[in-house]
Design a protein around this motif. Structure first.
Motif, mmCIF file in Angstrom:
data_model
loop_
_atom_site.group_PDB
_atom_site.id
_atom_site.type_symbol
_atom_site.label_atom_id
_atom_site.label_comp_id
_atom_site.label_asym_id
_atom_site.label_seq_id
_atom_site.Cartn_x
_atom_site.Cartn_y
_atom_site.Cartn_z
ATOM 1 N N SER A 1 1.107 -1.767 -0.075
ATOM 2 C CA SER A 1 0.070 0.308 -0.235
ATOM 3 C C SER A 1 1.052 1.197 0.352
ATOM 4 O O SER A 1 2.191 1.340 -0.424
ATOM 5 N N GLU A 2 0.487 2.479 0.068
ATOM 6 C CA GLU A 2 1.250 3.722 0.676
ATOM 7 C C GLU A 2 2.072 3.935 1.096
ATOM 8 O O GLU A 2 2.891 4.180 1.769
ATOM 9 N N ASN A 3 1.818 3.086 2.530
ATOM 10 C CA ASN A 3 2.292 3.929 3.375
ATOM 11 C C ASN A 3 3.492 2.131 3.796
ATOM 12 O O ASN A 3 4.312 3.073 4.554
ATOM 13 N N THR A 4 3.445 1.116 3.405
ATOM 14 C CA THR A 4 4.418 -0.007 3.556
ATOM 15 C C THR A 4 5.291 0.642 2.469
ATOM 16 O O THR A 4 6.192 0.266 2.698
ATOM 17 N N PHE B 1 9.729 10.369 9.427
ATOM 18 C CA PHE B 1 9.742 12.095 8.201
ATOM 19 C C PHE B 1 8.868 11.180 6.683
ATOM 20 O O PHE B 1 7.999 11.920 6.580
ATOM 21 N N PRO B 2 9.739 10.603 6.334
ATOM 22 C CA PRO B 2 8.842 10.266 5.235
ATOM 23 C C PRO B 2 7.937 9.528 5.021
ATOM 24 O O PRO B 2 6.675 9.559 4.324
ATOM 25 N N MET B 3 7.860 9.304 6.335
ATOM 26 C CA MET B 3 5.682 8.618 6.865
ATOM 27 C C MET B 3 4.404 9.516 7.052
ATOM 28 O O MET B 3 3.914 9.803 6.600
ATOM 29 N N MET B 4 5.352 10.600 7.783
ATOM 30 C CA MET B 4 3.945 12.170 8.263
ATOM 31 C C MET B 4 4.315 12.820 6.395
ATOM 32 O O MET B 4 3.702 13.538 6.533
ATOM 33 N N ASN B 5 5.289 12.811 6.173
ATOM 34 C CA ASN B 5 5.729 13.944 5.121
ATOM 35 C C ASN B 5 5.267 13.675 3.679
ATOM 36 O O ASN B 5 4.594 14.534 2.829
ATOM 37 N N ASP B 6 5.466 12.385 3.360
ATOM 38 C CA ASP B 6 4.035 12.167 2.254
ATOM 39 C C ASP B 6 2.941 11.304 2.214
ATOM 40 O O ASP B 6 2.415 10.418 1.280
ATOM 41 N N ASN B 7 2.510 11.484 3.655
ATOM 42 C CA ASN B 7 1.561 10.570 3.108
ATOM 43 C C ASN B 7 0.200 11.876 2.842
ATOM 44 O O ASN B 7 0.012 12.850 3.768
ATOM 45 N N SER B 8 -0.747 11.095 1.942
ATOM 46 C CA SER B 8 -1.587 12.005 1.423
ATOM 47 C C SER B 8 -2.490 13.099 2.259
ATOM 48 O O SER B 8 -2.693 14.187 2.319
ATOM 49 N N ALA C 1 -2.240 16.911 2.885
ATOM 50 C CA ALA C 1 -3.528 17.756 2.409
ATOM 51 C C ALA C 1 -4.676 18.625 4.032
ATOM 52 O O ALA C 1 -3.979 20.064 3.435
ATOM 53 N N GLN C 2 -4.170 18.037 5.060
ATOM 54 C CA GLN C 2 -4.385 18.744 6.077
ATOM 55 C C GLN C 2 -3.324 19.643 6.558
ATOM 56 O O GLN C 2 -3.541 21.332 7.329
ATOM 57 N N PHE C 3 -2.426 19.334 6.526
ATOM 58 C CA PHE C 3 -1.054 20.656 6.799
ATOM 59 C C PHE C 3 0.263 20.768 6.388
ATOM 60 O O PHE C 3 0.575 22.118 6.346
#
Length: 535
Positions: free
Chosen positions: A118-121, A481-488, A492-494
């Motif tokens: 998935s995207e997160n994986t 960091f990439p998990m937070m920075n690249d999370n859709s 969208a929120q921040f």
């Protein structure tokens, strides 16, 4: 008798500490080399998993096994720390609790949940590939105390230099040097972990070596020199990465260029290995191993014949309990060491240093411009580290750490706001550079000074717990960091600003921690620190 004989030789001290700081240079070089290759590694290793299902399943299976093995190793290392602190009976109970809690978290949050691409994986695999060296750093930092006690400070640094060389070759050619029958990405991760072990050992032994060689009146300056070497190594590799990137287009960089980046580490690693032949072991280790004649001759060169006899007596006295339990001086010293290390990472510095080019790309710049701006980050880091070197023995450790923590917090809040409101011009650039400047003049070099000073000789190996905690915290920051920075959803929120606000909060908390709890060590000998903690 000459003045040099009675007071010690400054040129001798400087020459051998300069060699030791090469361990710091390689520390910086190895950790920052990934910066220029982040996008290339993602394209080369991770992007194909989206279209090749068979490869994706293989990599996912190996990824889960690697993470599980890493969990086992880290659990065993944490257990060894429990035994050193609490003894056999309590250590066994606390180790069992840590392992059980960790196993539950591992099984529920990782093994069961990660079963599809998935995207997160993909973000998680990408983050782990980039930060995998830090697993080695945790191992190297954890065994640093054992290495320093058993084979010595000097030979420990030799081991680190050898591991740097192996890692450089394997990371550059993971297909050719793949002796495991695994996927190429797993081979790359293995060699990055090998290099990380070298970094972890050097991160502990370089400042320890310098602290044990340097006289008290210039020790802060010389140990800070190790941090200068770290950021100088980073700056060098930023230039190396930039000029390698200029040698071809993005396709060439994604296929070939990144290999040259990792291979370039062979040159400084071999130079470090050769130069270590010419430096002595530290006097405290020599006395610990009953090589008193060698230690006395070395102390005569370092502090002079007038001070050497008394220092010999002080060192012998402090080493009477050379196998003392780590809690001999209470738990506060251990807590301070661990929290100094954790806060140094939780302020987010390695998210900036590892992902600087990615952050600049998020600001809308192309690859070459991003790498050029990363050089600017490295230059600011270097300049303000020099400022810390010339002020740490004058103003003390605590004032610099408090000012730096507050400054970093303010700059990170500003950077997060710049992303959130999409004001990615000079405000964002100056906020990022200001953050790096505050870190470089405080928590970057001064943390290592404090860690090399606060632990008494009889529990000096406890520094390995603090170093291991530092690398675990580094791993958490670099992986997430990439998990937070690249999370859709977070994007969208921040608009990429969320993680910087977290780091800003950590900066403020770090300043409060130093203000309230950490003692000042300016001007104290290592033996004086033992007397302080006994009180």
């Amino acid at each position: 008798m000459t003045q040099t004989q009675t007071q010690g030789s400054k040129s001798f001290i400087l020459s051998i500490t300069l060699v030791a700081t090469l361990g710091g240079l390689l520390f910086g070089y190895d950790t920052a080399v990934i910066n220029g290759a982040i996008e290339a590694l993602k394209v080369f290793f991770v992007t194909p998993l989206q279209t090749d299902n068979a490869l994706a399943l293989q990599v996912l299976g190996e990824y889960k096994i690697i993470i599980s093995l890493c969990f086992i190793v880290v659990s065993l290392l944490v257990s060894s720390f429990m035994f050193r602190m609490y003894g056999k009976t309590k250590g066994m109970i606390y180790s069992a609790l840590v392992i059980i809690i960790g196993a539950v978290i591992w099984y529920t949050q990782f093994w069961v949940s990660v079963n599809e691409i998935s995207e997160n994986t993909l973000n998680s695999i990408n983050g782990f590939t980039i930060s995998s060296a830090i697993i080695g750093c945790i191992i190297g930092g954890s065994i640093g105390g054992y290495v320093s006690q058993n084979i010595g400070r000097k030979r420990g640094l030799v081991l680190a230099a050898v591991l740097f060389t192996i890692s450089a070759l394997g990371s550059a050619m993971p297909e050719i040097l793949n002796f495991f029958g695994a996927s190429t990405i797993s081979s790359f991760i293995f060699y990055r972990i090998i290099g990380g072990i070298g970094v972890g050992i050097a991160s502990m032994l370089s400042p320890m070596y310098i602290a044990e060689i340097a006289p008290a009146n210039i020790r802060g300056k010389l140990v800070s020199g190790n941090q200068f070497a770290i950021v100088f190594g980073m700056l060098i590799v930023y230039f190396v990465n930039y000029f390698i990137a200029l040698s071809g287009d993005d396709n060439w960089l994604n296929e070939i260029g990144w290999r040259y980046m990792f291979a370039s580490e062979i040159i400084p690693a071999l130079f470090f290995l050769v130069m270590l032949y010419f430096v002595p072991e530290t006097p405290r280790y020599l006395i610990m191993k009953s090589r008193e004649e060698e230690a006395e001759g070395l102390l005569n060169k370092i502090v002079g014949t007038s001070k050497a006899p008394q220092l010999m007596i002080d060192i012998k006295e402090s080493l009477k309990e050379k196998n003392a339990p780590w809690l001999t001086f209470g738990g506060l010293i251990i807590l301070i060491g661990v929290l100094l290390s954790v806060f140094q990472q939780f302020v987010g510095i390695n998210a900036v240093l590892y992902y600087a080019s990615e952050i600049f790309r998020n600001m809308g710049n192309d690859t070459d411009t991003s790498l050029l701006q990363t050089i600017l980050v490295g230059a600011i880091n270097l300049i303000f580290t020099v400022l810390a070197i010339f002020t740490v023995d004058k103003f003390g450790r605590k004032p610099l750490m408090i000012i730096g923590g507050v400054g970093m917090g303010v700059c990170m809040f500003a950077l997060g706001a710049a992303f959130y409101f999409n004001q990615l011009g000079l405000v964002a650039l100056f906020a990022m550079l200001g953050y790096v400047a505050f870190f470089a003049m405080s928590w970057g070099p001064v943390t290592w000074v404090l860690l090399s000073e606060i632990f008494p000789n009889s529990i000096r190996s406890a520094m390995s717990l603090a170093v291991a905690a530092q690398w675990i915290a580094n791993m958490m920051v670099s992986w997430t960091f990439p998990m937070m920075n690249d999370n859709s959803w977070l994007t969208a929120q921040f608009n990429h600003g969320f993680s910087y606000w977290i780091y800003g909060l950590m900066g403020i908390l770090s300043a409060i921690f130093v203000w309230k709890i950490v003692p000042e060590t300016k001007g104290r000998s290592l033996e004086d620190m033992q007397k302080l903690w006994k009180k």
